[in-house]
Design an enzyme around this catalytic site. Sequence first.
Site, PDB file in Angstrom:
ATOM      1  N   GLY A 248     104.970  26.743 -34.254  1.00  0.00           N
ATOM      2  CA  GLY A 248     104.732  27.398 -32.969  1.00  0.00           C
ATOM      3  C   GLY A 248     105.786  28.404 -32.553  1.00  0.00           C
ATOM      4  O   GLY A 248     105.700  28.971 -31.459  1.00  0.00           O
ATOM      5  N   GLN A 249     106.788  28.653 -33.410  1.00  0.00           N
ATOM      6  CA  GLN A 249     107.797  29.648 -33.021  1.00  0.00           C
ATOM      7  C   GLN A 249     107.186  31.043 -33.100  1.00  0.00           C
ATOM      8  O   GLN A 249     106.559  31.408 -34.107  1.00  0.00           O
ATOM      9  CB  GLN A 249     109.031  29.560 -33.935  1.00  0.00           C
ATOM     10  CG  GLN A 249     110.161  30.476 -33.474  1.00  0.00           C
ATOM     11  CD  GLN A 249     111.443  30.323 -34.295  1.00  0.00           C
ATOM     12  OE1 GLN A 249     111.487  29.568 -35.272  1.00  0.00           O
ATOM     13  NE2 GLN A 249     112.469  31.046 -33.898  1.00  0.00           N
ATOM     14  N   SER A 250     107.362  31.812 -32.048  1.00  0.00           N
ATOM     15  CA  SER A 250     106.808  33.175 -32.013  1.00  0.00           C
ATOM     16  C   SER A 250     107.888  34.231 -31.816  1.00  0.00           C
ATOM     17  O   SER A 250     107.659  35.402 -32.115  1.00  0.00           O
ATOM     18  CB  SER A 250     105.763  33.295 -30.899  1.00  0.00           C
ATOM     19  OG  SER A 250     106.326  32.986 -29.650  1.00  0.00           O
TER      20      SER A 250
ATOM     21  N   HIS B 126     115.944  29.624 -29.501  1.00  0.00           N
ATOM     22  CA  HIS B 126     115.943  29.370 -28.057  1.00  0.00           C
ATOM     23  C   HIS B 126     115.507  27.943 -27.808  1.00  0.00           C
ATOM     24  O   HIS B 126     114.648  27.409 -28.502  1.00  0.00           O
ATOM     25  CB  HIS B 126     115.021  30.349 -27.319  1.00  0.00           C
ATOM     26  CG  HIS B 126     113.663  30.463 -27.938  1.00  0.00           C
ATOM     27  ND1 HIS B 126     113.430  31.180 -29.085  1.00  0.00           N
ATOM     28  CD2 HIS B 126     112.475  29.938 -27.575  1.00  0.00           C
ATOM     29  CE1 HIS B 126     112.153  31.109 -29.415  1.00  0.00           C
ATOM     30  NE2 HIS B 126     111.549  30.346 -28.517  1.00  0.00           N
TER      31      HIS B 126
ATOM     32  N   ILE C 140     108.116  34.109 -19.641  1.00  0.00           N
ATOM     33  CA  ILE C 140     107.117  35.018 -19.063  1.00  0.00           C
ATOM     34  C   ILE C 140     105.763  34.326 -18.886  1.00  0.00           C
ATOM     35  O   ILE C 140     104.943  34.760 -18.066  1.00  0.00           O
ATOM     36  CB  ILE C 140     106.975  36.275 -19.959  1.00  0.00           C
ATOM     37  CG1 ILE C 140     106.374  37.429 -19.189  1.00  0.00           C
ATOM     38  CG2 ILE C 140     106.164  35.987 -21.213  1.00  0.00           C
ATOM     39  CD1 ILE C 140     106.424  38.767 -19.937  1.00  0.00           C
TER      40      ILE C 140
ATOM     41  N   HIS D 260     113.590  25.629 -25.169  1.00  0.00           N
ATOM     42  CA  HIS D 260     112.707  25.616 -23.997  1.00  0.00           C
ATOM     43  C   HIS D 260     113.143  24.455 -23.099  1.00  0.00           C
ATOM     44  O   HIS D 260     113.211  23.305 -23.557  1.00  0.00           O
ATOM     45  CB  HIS D 260     111.254  25.351 -24.394  1.00  0.00           C
ATOM     46  CG  HIS D 260     110.596  26.405 -25.214  1.00  0.00           C
ATOM     47  ND1 HIS D 260     109.690  27.302 -24.675  1.00  0.00           N
ATOM     48  CD2 HIS D 260     110.690  26.711 -26.532  1.00  0.00           C
ATOM     49  CE1 HIS D 260     109.247  28.104 -25.644  1.00  0.00           C
ATOM     50  NE2 HIS D 260     109.828  27.767 -26.779  1.00  0.00           N
TER      51      HIS D 260
ATOM     52  N   ASN E 299     111.110  25.139 -31.157  1.00  0.00           N
ATOM     53  CA  ASN E 299     110.126  25.333 -32.218  1.00  0.00           C
ATOM     54  C   ASN E 299     110.821  26.002 -33.392  1.00  0.00           C
ATOM     55  O   ASN E 299     111.528  26.998 -33.219  1.00  0.00           O
ATOM     56  CB  ASN E 299     108.968  26.196 -31.712  1.00  0.00           C
ATOM     57  CG  ASN E 299     108.176  25.510 -30.619  1.00  0.00           C
ATOM     58  OD1 ASN E 299     107.931  24.305 -30.686  1.00  0.00           O
ATOM     59  ND2 ASN E 299     107.792  26.251 -29.594  1.00  0.00           N
TER      60      ASN E 299
END
Length: 113
Positions: free
Chosen positions: A92-94, A99, A31, A101, A86
Site C-alpha cells: 500500500g505504499q504510494s 513516513h 491530504i 501514519h 506501509n
Amino acid sequence: MSDSIFTKIKNKEIPGNIVYEDDQCFAIEDINPQAPVHILIIPHKEITKVSDTSSEDKDLLGHLLYVSKKIADRYDLNDNYRLIINNGAGAGQSVFHIHVHLMGGRSLEWPPG
Ligand code: 5GP
C-alpha cells in the site's frame, strides 16, 4: 533524483499543512485523511522505504516513533491511536519517502486488511 512530494511540501513548493518540524523530521496533515487526526511523520532524509534502511538509520527510525508519540499527545489522542508504515507498493505504499501514519480520533478496527 527529484525531491519527493513531501520534501516539496516542506520546502513550500506545493501546498500542505506542516504541523511539526525539528532537525531530523517534519510532519504534515494527510491530504486524504482516513481518521479525524491523520498526520504523516517524515524524515528530512529521503529514504524510500523501511526495507532500504541500514544500521546508520536506527536512531532516525526511533526518532520518528518518538515524534509520533509527541504529536499524538498534542492532539489529545491519549492512548488510542495507530501508527502505520506501509513498506512497498504491494503493502500500500504510494509515496516512496518513508513516513509514519499517525491516525486517531475514532475507534480503529483490527486487522486493517
Ligand atoms: P502511503 O500510501 O505511501 O503509505 O501514504 C501516502 C500518503 O500520502 C497517503 O495517505 C496520501 O493521502 C498522502 N498524500 C499523497 N499526496 C499528498 C499530498 O500532496 N499532500 C499531502 N498532505 N498528503 C499526500
